[in-house]
Scaffold this active site. Structure first.
Site, PDB file in Angstrom:
ATOM      1  N   LYS A 247      49.218 -48.559 109.527  1.00  0.00           N
ATOM      2  CA  LYS A 247      49.228 -49.915 110.072  1.00  0.00           C
ATOM      3  C   LYS A 247      48.111 -50.141 111.085  1.00  0.00           C
ATOM      4  O   LYS A 247      47.653 -51.266 111.261  1.00  0.00           O
ATOM      5  CB  LYS A 247      50.584 -50.213 110.709  1.00  0.00           C
ATOM      6  CG  LYS A 247      51.720 -50.338 109.700  1.00  0.00           C
ATOM      7  CD  LYS A 247      53.027 -50.660 110.383  1.00  0.00           C
ATOM      8  CE  LYS A 247      54.156 -50.805 109.366  1.00  0.00           C
ATOM      9  NZ  LYS A 247      55.458 -51.109 110.012  1.00  0.00           N
ATOM     10  N   ARG A 248      47.699 -49.077 111.756  1.00  0.00           N
ATOM     11  CA  ARG A 248      46.648 -49.278 112.760  1.00  0.00           C
ATOM     12  C   ARG A 248      45.309 -49.656 112.122  1.00  0.00           C
ATOM     13  O   ARG A 248      44.403 -50.135 112.798  1.00  0.00           O
ATOM     14  CB  ARG A 248      46.477 -48.023 113.620  1.00  0.00           C
ATOM     15  CG  ARG A 248      45.866 -46.837 112.914  1.00  0.00           C
ATOM     16  CD  ARG A 248      45.649 -45.689 113.901  1.00  0.00           C
ATOM     17  NE  ARG A 248      45.114 -44.512 113.265  1.00  0.00           N
ATOM     18  CZ  ARG A 248      45.825 -43.609 112.607  1.00  0.00           C
ATOM     19  NH1 ARG A 248      47.123 -43.776 112.502  1.00  0.00           N
ATOM     20  NH2 ARG A 248      45.259 -42.555 112.052  1.00  0.00           N
TER      21      ARG A 248
END
Length: 480
Positions: A247-248
């Site tokens: 997700k980063r």
């Protein structure tokens, strides 16, 4: 080769992510490229993690596959509906001596693991229950118990992988792994073998993170007297920083890419090249060419890098080159999300012309509802940078009013007639035509950059253009 049967087997504990979608695509391509009737693609939902599996996540996985255009050939299978078969298979392995009951509780195992790690020793199950006698088993018959596979104490298991070649795993490095937990639920090693046997899977195409699981599963096949399928483990997908995609790095759910405005055809093309190459410099390949050229043997062992900018480049190309009739439904869906759609546009020549005019400058479908909003709605804002750059000349309000008057008087509204009015006014006023062109573009579209002005004016029509010119003057922007 006979009928090729492959499966995509997601766990509904999260949304369909990029890595899973790429695995599904490779399976789908491999099945679909087989001679007619020679390939079957199966969807199997591995939902035995009762605490984390949720129905809405199953729906999200199916939604993502449907958006990508990856259709399956049989009704989806659900592992949660097959628990009895797993338990029966575990008992069969116990009966044959290839597995045994283990009474060690999770708390006991955790304590022994901690003790081993405290002395710096690597932990694996110590086989405490491996040699229990029949009498000892009988004495513990009412205790919770798991079923463990009895790994041979010597020798090794060879995995002949299509991608990684032959990989050998020493048995003394593999612990007696759990097949069936004490709560009656199967582990991955048991359920995946049971399912692949029952579903007659010929090729297992999955992520490289499963390669270490493969020798355990081959041992189970051998214990059952069954030949294992062909294995092909595909490389991981990493972010630009060479760490596993997460997700980063931005959106990882396939549906989020749909919502960003990517075309499924562009996303399929981009995904296919994450770990696979056709052997030359070709990058742009529609599904027909991917089906013709894809080969498992050409999948790389090197981890793939997810490049969002490259994905946008693919998408822009597909938006520019898709047959217009195939692009229009995607644009309609986008305008619906932005609450800009009008039913009278469906099938209209005007809508097709508008999309065709805009698409050379569009990178994402959402652009049709954002910077191109003025083509589909009279309610739009002026880009502050465009105002600052093109609306500073104090002669413009009067010139734009004159332009509106001249355009309103036209009896024929064409590219040529509107251009003649604007250029004639510029010449009469002694200003460069670019001054009026740029200001009119901001008035009509709210943007500094848009499709060619006179084509835009012709498309929007006389009434809307004249009204927008007058509106800008009435609300003449003030830039400090």
């Amino acid at each position: 080769m006979g009928t090729v049967r492959v499966r995509f087997a997601p766990s509904p504990t999260g949304y369909l992510h990029v890595g899973g979608a790429r695995t599904a695509l490779f399976n789908w391509l491999f099945a679909r490229q087989q001679p007619a009737g020679g390939g079957v693609f199966i969807l199997r939902i591995e939902d035995t993690d009762i605490d984390r599996s949720r129905p809405e996540l199953v729906e999200a996985v199916i939604e993502g596959l449907c958006w990508l255009g990856l259709d399956w050939d049989e009704e989806p299978y659900f592992q949660s509906q097959r628990l009895a078969s797993y338990r029966a298979l575990a008992e069969r392995l116990v009966a044959s001596g290839h597995a045994y009951y283990c009474y060690c509780s999770p708390q006991e195992l955790a304590a022994r693991r901690a003790a081993a790690e405290g002395t710096g020793r690597p932990w694996k199950y110590d086989g405490r229950c491996r040699q229990l006698t029949a009498a000892e088993h009988a004495a513990r018959a009412n205790q919770p118990r798991a079923v463990r596979f009895r790994v041979p104490e010597t020798g090794s298991t060879r995995v002949a992988d299509v991608v990684y070649g032959v990989v050998e795993f020493a048995h003394n490095e593999i612990e007696d792994f759990v097949l069936l937990r004490s709560d009656g639920l199967p582990t991955y090693h048991l359920s995946v073998v049971a399912d692949d046997l029952d579903m007659r899977i010929t090729h297992v195409i999955r992520g490289a993170d499963h390669l270490a699981n493969t020798p355990k599963q081959i041992l189970v096949y051998q214990a059952l007297g069954e030949p294992p399928p062909v294995f092909a483990h595909v490389p991981l997908i990493l972010g630009p920083d060479r760490t596993r995609l997460s997700k980063r790095h931005g959106a990882t759910s396939v549906i989020s890419y749909r919502d960003e405005g990517f075309l499924p055809a562009a996303f399929r093309n981009f995904l296919a090249l994450l770990g696979w190459s056709p052997g030359d410099d070709t990058e742009l390949m529609r599904s027909e060419e991917l089906l013709r050229r894809f080969r498992l043997e050409q999948v790389s062992r090197t981890n793939a890098i997810f490049d969002h900018a490259k994905l946008e480049w693919f998408n822009a190309f597909y938006i520019r080159t898709e047959p217009l009739e195939e692009l229009l439904p995607h644009v309609e869906a986008t305008l619906r999300r932005y609450k800009l759609w009008r039913e009278e546009w469906r099938g209209s020549t005007w809508f097709a012309r508008a999309v065709d005019l805009l698409r050379p400058r569009v990178r994402l479908l959402n652009d049709f509802g954002l910077w191109a909003r003025a083509f589909f709605s009279d309610e739009f804002d002026y880009d502050p940078e465009a105002v600052k750059k093109f609306l500073q000349d104090m002669r413009l309000p009067e010139l734009l009013i004159q332009l509106a008057v001249g355009l309103a008087g036209l009896s024929e509204w064409t590219h040529a007639t509107v251009e003649a009015v604007l250029r004639g006014l510029a010449e009469k006023a002694g200003v460069k035509a670019a001054l009026l062109i740029n200001a009119a573009r901001v008035a009509i579209t709210g943007q500094a950059v848009a499709p060619p002005l006179f084509e835009t004016m012709e498309l929007l029509g006389q009434a809307r253009v004249v009204s927008r010119l007058r509106r800008l003057v009435e609300h003449w922007p003030r830039v400090e």
